[in-house]
Design a protein around this motif. Structure first.
Motif, PDB file in Angstrom:
ATOM      1  N   ASP A 231      -2.693 -12.929  49.055  1.00  0.00           N
ATOM      2  CA  ASP A 231      -1.913 -11.825  49.610  1.00  0.00           C
ATOM      3  C   ASP A 231      -1.978 -10.638  48.657  1.00  0.00           C
ATOM      4  O   ASP A 231      -2.115 -10.809  47.435  1.00  0.00           O
ATOM      5  N   GLY A 232      -1.860  -9.434  49.201  1.00  0.00           N
ATOM      6  CA  GLY A 232      -1.734  -8.239  48.382  1.00  0.00           C
ATOM      7  C   GLY A 232      -2.987  -7.797  47.671  1.00  0.00           C
ATOM      8  O   GLY A 232      -2.911  -7.000  46.734  1.00  0.00           O
ATOM      9  N   PHE A 233      -4.147  -8.288  48.083  1.00  0.00           N
ATOM     10  CA  PHE A 233      -5.368  -7.918  47.376  1.00  0.00           C
ATOM     11  C   PHE A 233      -5.649  -6.422  47.501  1.00  0.00           C
ATOM     12  O   PHE A 233      -6.034  -5.770  46.536  1.00  0.00           O
ATOM     13  N   ASP A 234      -5.423  -5.869  48.688  1.00  0.00           N
ATOM     14  CA  ASP A 234      -5.724  -4.454  48.908  1.00  0.00           C
ATOM     15  C   ASP A 234      -4.756  -3.521  48.185  1.00  0.00           C
ATOM     16  O   ASP A 234      -5.075  -2.362  47.939  1.00  0.00           O
ATOM     17  N   THR A 235      -3.579  -4.025  47.835  1.00  0.00           N
ATOM     18  CA  THR A 235      -2.579  -3.187  47.168  1.00  0.00           C
ATOM     19  C   THR A 235      -2.659  -3.267  45.660  1.00  0.00           C
ATOM     20  O   THR A 235      -1.922  -2.576  44.958  1.00  0.00           O
ATOM     21  N   GLY A 236      -3.529  -4.108  45.142  1.00  0.00           N
ATOM     22  CA  GLY A 236      -3.630  -4.256  43.702  1.00  0.00           C
ATOM     23  C   GLY A 236      -2.632  -5.233  43.118  1.00  0.00           C
ATOM     24  O   GLY A 236      -2.524  -5.360  41.894  1.00  0.00           O
ATOM     25  N   GLU A 237      -1.864  -5.924  43.961  1.00  0.00           N
ATOM     26  CA  GLU A 237      -0.872  -6.913  43.507  1.00  0.00           C
ATOM     27  C   GLU A 237      -1.242  -8.277  44.074  1.00  0.00           C
ATOM     28  O   GLU A 237      -0.455  -8.915  44.781  1.00  0.00           O
ATOM     29  N   ALA A 238      -2.422  -8.725  43.767  1.00  0.00           N
ATOM     30  CA  ALA A 238      -2.918  -9.963  44.351  1.00  0.00           C
ATOM     31  C   ALA A 238      -2.123 -11.170  43.873  1.00  0.00           C
ATOM     32  O   ALA A 238      -1.776 -11.284  42.689  1.00  0.00           O
ATOM     33  N   SER A 239      -1.822 -12.068  44.809  1.00  0.00           N
ATOM     34  CA  SER A 239      -1.160 -13.329  44.478  1.00  0.00           C
ATOM     35  C   SER A 239      -1.632 -14.398  45.467  1.00  0.00           C
ATOM     36  O   SER A 239      -2.055 -14.086  46.580  1.00  0.00           O
ATOM     37  N   ILE A 240      -1.546 -15.643  45.046  1.00  0.00           N
ATOM     38  CA  ILE A 240      -1.973 -16.748  45.897  1.00  0.00           C
ATOM     39  C   ILE A 240      -0.949 -16.956  47.003  1.00  0.00           C
ATOM     40  O   ILE A 240       0.257 -16.987  46.754  1.00  0.00           O
ATOM     41  N   ARG A 241      -1.422 -17.083  48.223  1.00  0.00           N
ATOM     42  CA  ARG A 241      -0.550 -17.230  49.381  1.00  0.00           C
ATOM     43  C   ARG A 241      -0.017 -18.659  49.471  1.00  0.00           C
ATOM     44  O   ARG A 241      -0.779 -19.622  49.411  1.00  0.00           O
ATOM     45  N   ASP A 242       1.290 -18.808  49.620  1.00  0.00           N
ATOM     46  CA  ASP A 242       1.896 -20.121  49.818  1.00  0.00           C
ATOM     47  C   ASP A 242       1.643 -20.597  51.247  1.00  0.00           C
ATOM     48  O   ASP A 242       1.974 -19.907  52.212  1.00  0.00           O
ATOM     49  N   THR A 243       1.048 -21.780  51.369  1.00  0.00           N
ATOM     50  CA  THR A 243       0.866 -22.431  52.672  1.00  0.00           C
ATOM     51  C   THR A 243       1.243 -23.903  52.508  1.00  0.00           C
ATOM     52  O   THR A 243       0.371 -24.775  52.512  1.00  0.00           O
ATOM     53  N   PRO A 244       2.554 -24.166  52.306  1.00  0.00           N
ATOM     54  CA  PRO A 244       2.983 -25.548  52.078  1.00  0.00           C
ATOM     55  C   PRO A 244       2.689 -26.412  53.295  1.00  0.00           C
ATOM     56  O   PRO A 244       2.624 -25.908  54.417  1.00  0.00           O
ATOM     57  N   PRO A 245       2.416 -27.711  53.092  1.00  0.00           N
ATOM     58  CA  PRO A 245       2.579 -28.447  51.832  1.00  0.00           C
ATOM     59  C   PRO A 245       1.330 -28.505  50.972  1.00  0.00           C
ATOM     60  O   PRO A 245       1.312 -29.214  49.976  1.00  0.00           O
ATOM     61  N   THR A 246       0.271 -27.753  51.324  1.00  0.00           N
ATOM     62  CA  THR A 246      -0.981 -27.912  50.589  1.00  0.00           C
ATOM     63  C   THR A 246      -1.176 -26.896  49.466  1.00  0.00           C
ATOM     64  O   THR A 246      -1.891 -27.182  48.513  1.00  0.00           O
ATOM     65  N   ILE A 247      -0.578 -25.708  49.577  1.00  0.00           N
ATOM     66  CA  ILE A 247      -0.655 -24.715  48.498  1.00  0.00           C
ATOM     67  C   ILE A 247       0.744 -24.123  48.311  1.00  0.00           C
ATOM     68  O   ILE A 247       1.345 -23.640  49.279  1.00  0.00           O
ATOM     69  N   PHE A 248       1.252 -24.160  47.087  1.00  0.00           N
ATOM     70  CA  PHE A 248       2.583 -23.614  46.842  1.00  0.00           C
ATOM     71  C   PHE A 248       2.760 -23.345  45.350  1.00  0.00           C
ATOM     72  O   PHE A 248       2.102 -23.948  44.505  1.00  0.00           O
ATOM     73  N   HIS A 249       3.657 -22.411  45.050  1.00  0.00           N
ATOM     74  CA  HIS A 249       3.989 -22.118  43.661  1.00  0.00           C
ATOM     75  C   HIS A 249       4.996 -23.126  43.134  1.00  0.00           C
ATOM     76  O   HIS A 249       5.694 -23.790  43.904  1.00  0.00           O
ATOM     77  N   VAL A 250       5.067 -23.242  41.825  1.00  0.00           N
ATOM     78  CA  VAL A 250       5.879 -24.277  41.190  1.00  0.00           C
ATOM     79  C   VAL A 250       7.318 -23.813  41.070  1.00  0.00           C
ATOM     80  O   VAL A 250       7.632 -22.900  40.307  1.00  0.00           O
ATOM     81  N   GLY A 251       8.198 -24.439  41.861  1.00  0.00           N
ATOM     82  CA  GLY A 251       9.634 -24.205  41.735  1.00  0.00           C
ATOM     83  C   GLY A 251      10.018 -22.743  41.747  1.00  0.00           C
ATOM     84  O   GLY A 251       9.450 -21.925  42.485  1.00  0.00           O
ATOM     85  N   ASP A 252      10.967 -22.400  40.889  1.00  0.00           N
ATOM     86  CA  ASP A 252      11.460 -21.030  40.805  1.00  0.00           C
ATOM     87  C   ASP A 252      10.967 -20.322  39.555  1.00  0.00           C
ATOM     88  O   ASP A 252      11.511 -19.299  39.148  1.00  0.00           O
ATOM     89  N   VAL A 253       9.928 -20.884  38.916  1.00  0.00           N
ATOM     90  CA  VAL A 253       9.424 -20.288  37.683  1.00  0.00           C
ATOM     91  C   VAL A 253       8.830 -18.917  37.976  1.00  0.00           C
ATOM     92  O   VAL A 253       8.026 -18.762  38.893  1.00  0.00           O
ATOM     93  N   ALA A 254       9.257 -17.926  37.211  1.00  0.00           N
ATOM     94  CA  ALA A 254       8.738 -16.579  37.400  1.00  0.00           C
ATOM     95  C   ALA A 254       7.243 -16.557  37.093  1.00  0.00           C
ATOM     96  O   ALA A 254       6.765 -17.248  36.195  1.00  0.00           O
TER      97      ALA A 254
END
Length: 463
Positions: A231-254
């Motif tokens: 997500d956000g590749f075109d805006t310069g703020e790229a981040s991995i897109r959450d698509t649970p349960p197979t891709i997700f960020h770890v807890g609430d860690v910043a």
């Protein structure tokens, strides 16, 4: 210790290829080639569900239900997730005594296409999480039983399943003999490329195969997966897109805190790269990390994907996969490597005809061990569900070809070929074993279904 370990140092000490073949043939007196046909499960066999539960201790608890949900789907998916069960079943059975760098989880979906550093497509073993020096027969047995289970899942007859196994093992045997007659450098450079794979397809399937190759090689791997993962590749703020349960960020860690904690493991990983690869790696910056659930047998192990960006704004995805003790270790001996990530990397280098330029290893938090490689580097998985009987049989032949090359590269093709011989006795013995073991795997799968129905094992099913 095996004879192969001593062969290299004696290669110029008057020992001929004929001598090695004769020594391999002599091993039949101790372990006849039809020994596998007589294999039966131990009456005191450990409950397979207990073996699986024991392995859960090193996995993420929040992903165990998903792991069992994937294994529940069919006997074949159960088999794919239970390499440890099969290792316990055959780990003490009679073998020739010859060892290779074994895959350890050699089922037919652990083969597939991937790109070499020169961007050529080759077909080979692509998952070696369980790799360890071990008897070559174990890989052949696991591949053979997987063919029977896969054939049954596709609705093919029992005779067709057995024929597919015999064709695959015959391919292994004949290719091993060919390797025993060629120069060692030719073994090292041998590979199953896309042209060989294409010729094994029925004529009506070749055009579709060529289009898959063209699509996979038209762009680099990161550009292919970018729209799906970022997500956000075109805006310069790229981040991995959450698509649970197979891709997700770890807890609430910043994100910033998590990226800071990755710097130590990344620095250690960098030191495992060759100098030219370090220069390349240094031109990328890590911008995000997330957990990615992969496969069946690996579900629950810590597997991360890292999104890196170059100065030119181009993405690179690296997979950081946890490596634990090989399921073969209780039966084949301990790894010589202190880090199991290094064990996997060195196994990949020993087995594959070409390896990922970003292969390396490191340690993470709590001493967990990881190996690194590119994510989906032009990978082509076999579309098993679309295979007709001819394609299925030919795919098994290609797997036998690739497995023989891997074993010839790391082991002693002269002795293995001498043991196998020119006849079909070994092929038939493995086919009988494969049917016996496939029946056992189906009973094990039924045990899992019963445990799930009784509420002893929670599952998470995917749509």
């Amino acid at each position: 210790m095996n004879d192969t370990a001593n062969w290299e140092g004696r290669a110029h000490a008057g020992i001929t290829i004929k001598d090695r073949r004769a020594a391999g043939k002599a091993l039949r007196a101790r372990t006849p080639r039809d020994a596998l046909a007589r294999w039966k499960p131990d009456p005191g066999r450990t409950d397979p569900l207990d073996i699986l539960r024991a392995a859960d201790a090193t996995r993420r608890p929040d992903l165990l239900a998903l792991r069992y949900g994937r294994m529940l789907a069919s006997p074949f998916t159960f088999y794919r997730g239970s390499a440890g069960v099969m290792a316990a079943d055959i780990g003490r059975s009679a073998t020739s005594g010859l060892r290779v760098q074994a895959c350890g989880d050699c089922h037919l979906l652990n083969f597939g296409g991937f790109a070499t550093p020169e961007r050529r497509i080759v077909m080979d073993i692509n998952d070696l999480d369980e790799t360890l020096p071990a008897p070559w027969e174990w890989d052949v047995q696991r591949l053979a039983a997987s063919l029977v289970l896969a054939a049954r899942s596709l609705g093919h007859s029992e005779q067709a399943a057995r024929d597919a196994v015999e064709a695959s093992v015959r391919s292994y045997r004949e290719r091993m003999r060919a390797f025993s007659q060629t120069d060692v450098l030719d073994i090292w450079y041998a590979r199953v490329d896309d042209s060989i794979a294409e010729q094994m397809l029925p004529p009506e399937r070749r055009e579709a195969f060529r289009k898959r190759i063209e699509k996979a090689t038209r762009q680099n791997s990161s550009e292919l997966v970018l729209p799906k993962l970022v997500d956000g590749f075109d805006t310069g703020e790229a981040s991995i897109r959450d698509t649970p349960p197979t891709i997700f960020h770890v807890g609430d860690v910043a994100t910033k805190d998590h990226l800071r904690r990755m710097q130590g493991p990344l620095a250690a990983y960098r030191e495992t790269l060759a100098e030219d690869r370090r220069r390349l790696f240094d031109r990328f910056t890590l911008v995000d990390v997330a957990i990615k659930v992969v496969g069946i047998g690996s579900v629950g192990t810590n597997c991360f994907i890292g999104l890196f960006m170059s100065m030119a704004g181009k993405p690179l995805f690296l997979q950081m996969k946890e490596a634990n003790v090989s399921v073969l270790e209780p039966f084949a001996g301990r790894s010589i490597y202190k880090n199991h990530g290094e064990r996997v990397v060195q196994g990949l280098r020993m087995v594959q005809p070409a390896t990922d330029i970003f292969l390396g290893w490191s340690r993470g938090e709590e001493g967990r061990q990881f190996y690194f490689r590119q994510l989906r580097d032009v990978k082509l998985r076999p579309l098993l569900e679309s295979f007709d009987l001819e394609t299925f049989r030919n795919y098994g032949i290609l797997c036998g070809w690739a497995l023989a090359r891997a074993h010839a590269k790391s082991g002693d093709p002269w002795m293995i070929s001498g043991y196998l011989g020119k006849g079909e006795e070994f092929d038939a013995a493995v086919a009988r074993f494969a049917v016996t073991y496939a029946d056992l795997a189906e009973r094990d799968h039924a045990k899992l279904k019963a445990a799930v129905r009784a509420g002893h094992i929670p599952v998470q099913m995917e749509s």
